[in-house]
Design a protein around this motif. Structure first.
Motif, mmCIF file in Angstrom:
data_model
loop_
_atom_site.group_PDB
_atom_site.id
_atom_site.type_symbol
_atom_site.label_atom_id
_atom_site.label_comp_id
_atom_site.label_asym_id
_atom_site.label_seq_id
_atom_site.Cartn_x
_atom_site.Cartn_y
_atom_site.Cartn_z
ATOM 1 N N VAL A 10 11.314 4.773 -17.700
ATOM 2 C CA VAL A 10 9.860 3.759 -16.665
ATOM 3 C C VAL A 10 9.007 3.718 -17.395
ATOM 4 C CG1 VAL A 10 9.053 4.275 -14.042
ATOM 5 C CG2 VAL A 10 11.284 4.820 -14.513
ATOM 6 N N VAL A 51 6.902 0.184 -17.489
ATOM 7 C CA VAL A 51 5.677 0.157 -16.775
ATOM 8 C C VAL A 51 3.931 -0.635 -18.303
ATOM 9 C CG1 VAL A 51 3.666 0.692 -15.194
ATOM 10 C CG2 VAL A 51 5.607 1.781 -14.901
ATOM 11 N N ALA A 99 3.835 5.661 -13.990
ATOM 12 C CA ALA A 99 5.030 6.133 -14.664
ATOM 13 C C ALA A 99 5.149 7.854 -13.758
ATOM 14 C CB ALA A 99 5.434 6.544 -15.992
ATOM 15 N N THR A 132 5.433 7.814 -9.540
ATOM 16 C CA THR A 132 6.357 7.570 -9.605
ATOM 17 C C THR A 132 7.751 8.841 -9.523
ATOM 18 O OG1 THR A 132 6.709 5.445 -10.485
ATOM 19 C CG2 THR A 132 9.012 5.562 -10.433
ATOM 20 N N ALA A 176 9.152 2.283 -9.049
ATOM 21 C CA ALA A 176 8.142 2.004 -9.626
ATOM 22 C C ALA A 176 6.901 0.201 -10.049
ATOM 23 C CB ALA A 176 8.323 2.277 -11.139
#
Length: 209
Positions: A53, A57, A70, A73, A99
């Protein structure tokens, strides 16, 4: 494969990405379900998916923003883990959906950055350069072209394109992440791919389209 090449080759696909749900989906769902009563179990989900993730990003918004988004998230995921439907959801897709919602806050900044990149002057030609330098110049040109192309894609279509190309999600996972139908994923990706292909005007691997 670099992010630039992943995006560009998606405009000239040789085959569709695998559509099968990952085999570990049931195990992830079980872990998340158990973590409701045993919070320490969530650490296993965090350790497994945080790098993915964060990388996604970062490729979209940069490493500085990625650190915060992150982390947020997974904070949201931890707080809402009791809402996850193990029977109909895939944990990875669920995390990418969270996200994506956070990334939307920075949509204007992202598009502004692409447009700025697209306007940068081309690199100066290098005479008698080594292959390494020539490859670097080509990569710089590709980034500018891709930036210009992505800025032309609508926000919804671009989300699908980036989740497939950068997030490496399957079509089914993208549908779950965004809460849309599988057919909608296909149509949005088709439109985005067409814009990127038309903007590039050539095969990103170096040959003709």
């Amino acid at each position: 494969m670099t992010p630039d090449v992943a995006l560009a080759t998606l405009a000239f696909p040789s085959r569709l990405p695998a559509a099968a749900v990952p085999a570990e989906a049931d195990e992830d769902g079980w872990l998340l379900e158990v973590s409701v009563g045993e919070p320490d179990r969530f650490t296993l989900i965090f350790d497994k998916y945080f790098p993915q993730v964060h990388g996604y990003v970062a490729r979209r918004l940069g490493p500085d923003v990625a650190d915060d988004l992150a982390a947020e998230t997974f904070l949201i995921a931890f707080r809402q883990r009791d809402r996850f439907d193990r029977g109909s959801g895939v944990v990875r897709a669920w995390l990418y959906g969270i996200a994506t919602n956070l990334i939307r806050r920075h949509r204007r900044d992202e598009v502004r950055a692409w447009r700025a990149l697209a306007k940068l002057p081309p690199p100066l030609p290098v005479t008698g350069a080594e292959e390494r330098i020539a490859a670097q110049v080509t990569a710089q040109g590709t980034r500018r072209e891709l930036a210009a192309a992505l800025a032309k894609v609508s926000a919804k279509d671009r989300e699908v394109l980036l989740l497939v190309a950068l997030g490496q999600l399957t079509y089914h996972e993208v549908a779950a992440a965004l809460g849309i139908a599988y057919g909608t994923v296909c149509s949005r990706l088709s439109r985005a791919r067409r814009i990127v292909r038309d903007s590039l005007g050539h095969n990103p691997t170096g040959g003709d389209a």
